[in-house]
Each structure stands twice: as structure tokens, then as C-alpha cells.
Design an enzyme around this catalytic site. Structure first.
Site, mmCIF file in Angstrom:
data_model
loop_
_atom_site.group_PDB
_atom_site.id
_atom_site.type_symbol
_atom_site.label_atom_id
_atom_site.label_comp_id
_atom_site.label_asym_id
_atom_site.label_seq_id
_atom_site.Cartn_x
_atom_site.Cartn_y
_atom_site.Cartn_z
ATOM 1 N N GLU A 235 0.802 -1.223 0.000
ATOM 2 C CA GLU A 235 0.000 0.000 0.000
ATOM 3 C C GLU A 235 0.841 1.283 0.000
ATOM 4 O O GLU A 235 1.686 1.497 0.876
ATOM 5 C CB GLU A 235 -0.937 0.031 1.213
ATOM 6 C CG GLU A 235 -1.865 1.239 1.208
ATOM 7 C CD GLU A 235 -2.986 1.160 2.223
ATOM 8 O OE1 GLU A 235 -3.803 2.105 2.268
ATOM 9 O OE2 GLU A 235 -3.050 0.175 2.978
ATOM 10 N N LYS A 253 -8.902 -0.763 0.783
ATOM 11 C CA LYS A 253 -9.970 -1.224 1.665
ATOM 12 C C LYS A 253 -10.763 -2.282 0.927
ATOM 13 O O LYS A 253 -11.221 -2.052 -0.199
ATOM 14 C CB LYS A 253 -10.901 -0.081 2.089
ATOM 15 C CG LYS A 253 -10.428 0.672 3.320
ATOM 16 C CD LYS A 253 -10.419 -0.223 4.530
ATOM 17 C CE LYS A 253 -9.682 0.424 5.680
ATOM 18 N NZ LYS A 253 -9.441 -0.564 6.761
#
Length: 437
Positions: A235, A253
Site C-alpha cells: 500500500e 480497503k
């Protein structure tokens, strides 16, 4: 006037080069994941050691990012780690914990590995051309230290959970109730595992095992003093290009575990893409990041460029979105970091209240879900910062190298406590295998 020189060398594998330097002070490896070198985070890897300036310690809330503005660190070649707790403190108050707020190191010599062109750049900086030339030579010598990168056996006997799965499910249920009462919309709640490496084993062994088969886009190893970090993060927190003023962040997410059966694996990916819960969870964090980035951006420049893209990693599928903006006049790397830290994808919404709720269920997180960032490593004006998920933090004691690692899940109104527990176990799987097999 400070000078920067670059010397080009034939291709060497960055992981092998990093292995040869791994026991030196300040050993650093920022490795792009395997795959397309033109993919996000895929073109450049960086290796270095023995920084000439370091800072490790606490900084008060008002001066949290002041070190990033310090002229001593403004010349590029800087790596830093900001702990989650340092950024959460305005919401949570003083909570202690053994990890410093901020770690910084400046590297006058480093190696930059260009995966697209398959060449290596030895980079040197100094007060003048001769000083920079000496640093280039020092970096070039590191290429000769490359060594075997065969994955070693597991360096740890066991991983011990802090608490239990039942306690985690109870914490999730409490957060769901708080959401139902209107206290917040989402919070990322984590579980932690700890252990100690076997005598004679080193944190770099964990990084080798992580990198050999499942290197992530923001894989990193960093050793500074008696602390070390092994990260396999997929990420991006944010990038900032000081020349163009472009800011970009890519929150993750939505997660599903991978399955060895290709048909079942494809079904899980399709389920994730179609999940109303996961799409809503992702969208909440996109909105949060838009708001955070807007604090450092020109009015009207914030855009959602990609929404709900599927990214598949060796152990999990993720949903990823991309938010970009143009920085306001006078905004630099420190201001961009300050506007958005800690990353919204691992706090929740509203961010301030989510961090308070997190503190009620977790001890201090340390570096996990903080950020590891590099400034001026390749391009002089560029800042790149990852979110420290899929990360183990190490501290050396009289008993050896102790480690702690966490995995979390975003809790929303329709979360199921058991499903969220299983999601954390899927996220911890790669680290568990690297640590204990």
C-alpha cells in the site's frame, strides 16, 4: 554548492546486493515488487547503508514534522519512519510505547536499481563535486558485496498472539455497537502477535523469506541501531512530486484471502468486487483521503482517478482506489505528510474519533500502520511514503531479536466479528510463514 553525481553500472539483483550489506549500520533496502516495472511502485529499488546523519526520538506535537523541514535533511537521499502513535497522539493523548515517534537517516551514497532499463545507478552527494565523487565510488563498491539470497529456514519457533481471537471478536462487536449508536462510521481494529528470533538469526532473514516469493510493491528492510523493520506492504500512503506539485494517494480497503484452486480464487475476487460492504468501506476512506489531501491542495484540484480497482497479491485480493491533487503554493513534503498522517485507510472515519476508539481496544501500535518514506532517493524532488501494513518491527534485547506484528480489519455497521477475525488472519499469513514457516 552541494553536488550530486550519478554513475551507471551493469544490472545486479537488488536483493542480493542488499543481502551483502544487511548487517551494516543503517542497512536499507526499498525493493519494488516482482512484475511489471511500469506498474505502480514497480520501477525503482534502492539499497544503501551507513548514513552520515540520523535522528531517532520523540518530537513534540507542534514540531512533529519539523525534522522534515530541517536543511540538514533537505538535500535528498533521506529515509524516515513515522510511528502511528506519533500521529494519533492529538486524538489519543500520551500512551507511551517503546518505539520512537520519528527515525530519520540521510544517505550520501546509495544504489538505485532501474528495473525497466535493467541498470544500476551509483548516486553520490557531497558539499562539492569531489565529495560526491567519493560517495559514488563507495556506492559502486557495494555492488561487489552481493551474496546469496537463498531463503533461509524459518527464524522463529512460534508466534504468540496478544490476547485471543475471542477477545478480538468482542472488540469488533463493541465497535459495531458504537457505529450503530452514531459515534463513528468505521474503525480499523487490529490484532498483534509477538515472538523472538532463534539465537544467531537476524531480521534480514525474515525479509529474505518475504521477498523471495512474494515481494510487494513497497517491500522494505531498514536497520538503525538496535531496531529493524521488515515490511511487505502493498500500500502506497502518498507520493509528492515537488517539481509538478502532484500529490497521489492509493488507499486499500476490501480484502479476500486467495485460494489455491483457480476457480475458487476467481470466485473470491468476483465476490470482493461485488461486495456492497467492501465497496462502501473503500468509498468511506476515499472520501476521508480526499478531505485530508485537500488541506494541502489547490482548491478544486482533488480528484478520484480510479475507484475500486482489484489488485491481487500472493495471499490476498484487495480493492484499491486512487486520489490525486495539485499542491497549494508553498506546500512541500512535510506539509503534505502532516495533512494526511496517519493514513486514513488504517484509522477510520471520522479519523479523530476512530483513533480514540482504536486506542480503547489496542495498546500502542508502534511503527505498524505508520509510514516509511523516502525523499530524493531517485528523483530529487520526489517523496514516496508507504503504509506500514504487512510489517514486523524488531528490537534487539539481551534475549535476542524480539518482534511484533499486527493485522487489522476495517469495521463498519454490517461487519461480522468472525469474518473480520478471519480477514486479519489472511493478512497475517505471509508474515507468519516468513517468521515461523
Amino acid at each position: 554548492m552541494p553536488a550530486r553525481l550519478v554513475e551507471t553500472h551493469p544490472w545486479r539483483e537488488p536483493l542480493a546486493t542488499a543481502a551483502g550489506l544487511s548487517r551494516r549500520e543503517g542497512a536499507l533496502a526499498l525493493l519494488a515488487g516482482a512484475g511489471d516495472p511500469d506498474a505502480h511502485g514497480g520501477r525503482w529499488s534502492f539499497v544503501a547503508c551507513e548514513p552520515d546523519q540520523t535522528f531517532v526520538g520523540r518530537v513534540d506535537d507542534e514540531a512533529l514534522f519539523q525534522r522534515l523541514r530541517d536543511p540538514a535533511y533537505a538535500g535528498g537521499g533521506v529515509v524516515g519512519l513515522m510511528s502511528y502513535d506519533a500521529g494519533a497522539r492529538p486524538a489519543t493523548g500520551e500512551r507511551g510505547g517503546g518505539w520512537p515517534d520519528l527515525m530519520l537517516a540521510r544517505y550520501p551514497a546509495l544504489l538505485a536499481f532501474d528495473h525497466r532499463e535493467r541498470r544500476v545507478q551509483a548516486v553520490g552527494r557531497g558539499i562539492d563535486a569531489e565529495a560526491a565523487r567519493l560517495q559514488v565510488r563507495r556506492a559502486a563498491e557495494w555492488l561487489e558485496a552481493a551474496t546469496s539470497v537463498a531463503p533461509p529456514p524459518p527464524p522463529c519457533d512460534r508466534a504468540v498472539e496478544e490476547g485471543s481471537g475471542a477477545a478480538y471478536e468482542a472488540a469488533v462487536a463493541d465497535v459495531i455497537a458504537r457505529i450503530g449508536a452514531g459515534e463513528l462510521f468505521q474503525a480499523n481494529i487490529a490484532r498483534a502477535w509477538t515472538g523472538t528470533l532463534k539465537p544467531g538469526r537476524d531480521p534480514f532473514d525474515v525479509f529474505l523469506r518475504l521477498s523471495a516469493e512474494r515481494g510487494a510493491a513497497y517491500g522494505a528492510f531498514w536497520r538503525l541501531g538496535r531496531r529493524a523493520l521488515a515490511s511487505n506492504s502493498p500500500e502506497l500512503f502518498l507520493t509528492f512530486d515537488g517539481d509538478s506539485g502532484r500529490i497521489e494517494t492509493r488507499p486499500i480497503k476490501g480484502t479476500r484471502a486467495r485460494d489455491p484452486d483457480p476457480v475458487r480464487d476467481a470466485a473470491l475476487a468476483a465476490e470482493l468486487i461485488a461486495s456492497a460492504k467492501d465497496l462502501a468501506e473503500n468509498l468511506m476512506i476515499v472520501d476521508l483521503m480526499r478531505n485530508d489531501v485537500a488541506q494541502a491542495a489547490r482548491p478544486g484540484s482533488v480528484q478520484v482517478q480510479r475507484l475500486f480497482e482489484l489488485e491481487s497479491h500472493p495471499t490476498v485480493h484487495h480493492l484499491v482506489s486512487t486520489v490525486s491533487a495539485q499542491a497549494a503554493d508553498g506546500v512541500g513534503p512535510a506539509e503534505v505528510m502532516e495533512a494526511a498522517f496517519p493514513p486514513g485507510s488504517i484509522t477510520g472515519a471520522p479519523k479523530h474519533q476512530a483513533m480514540k476508539v482504536i486506542a480503547g481496544h489496542e495498546p500502542p501500535r508502534g511503527p505498524w500502520c505508520g509510514s516509511l518514506f523516502g525523499s530524493g532517493l531517485g528523483e530529487e524532488a520526489r517523496l514516496t511514503a508507504s503504509v506500514l501494513i504487512r510489517t514486523a518491527a524488531f528490537e534487539q534485547t539481551a534475549l535476542g531479536w524480539g518482534w511484533r506484528a499486527l493485522a487489522g480489519a476495517g469495521i463498519v455497521a454490517d461487519s461480522d466479528p468472525r469474518a473480520e477475525r478471519l480477514e486479519t488472519e489472511a493478512k497475517f499469513r505471509a508474515l507468519r510463514e516468513a517468521l515461523v514457516g
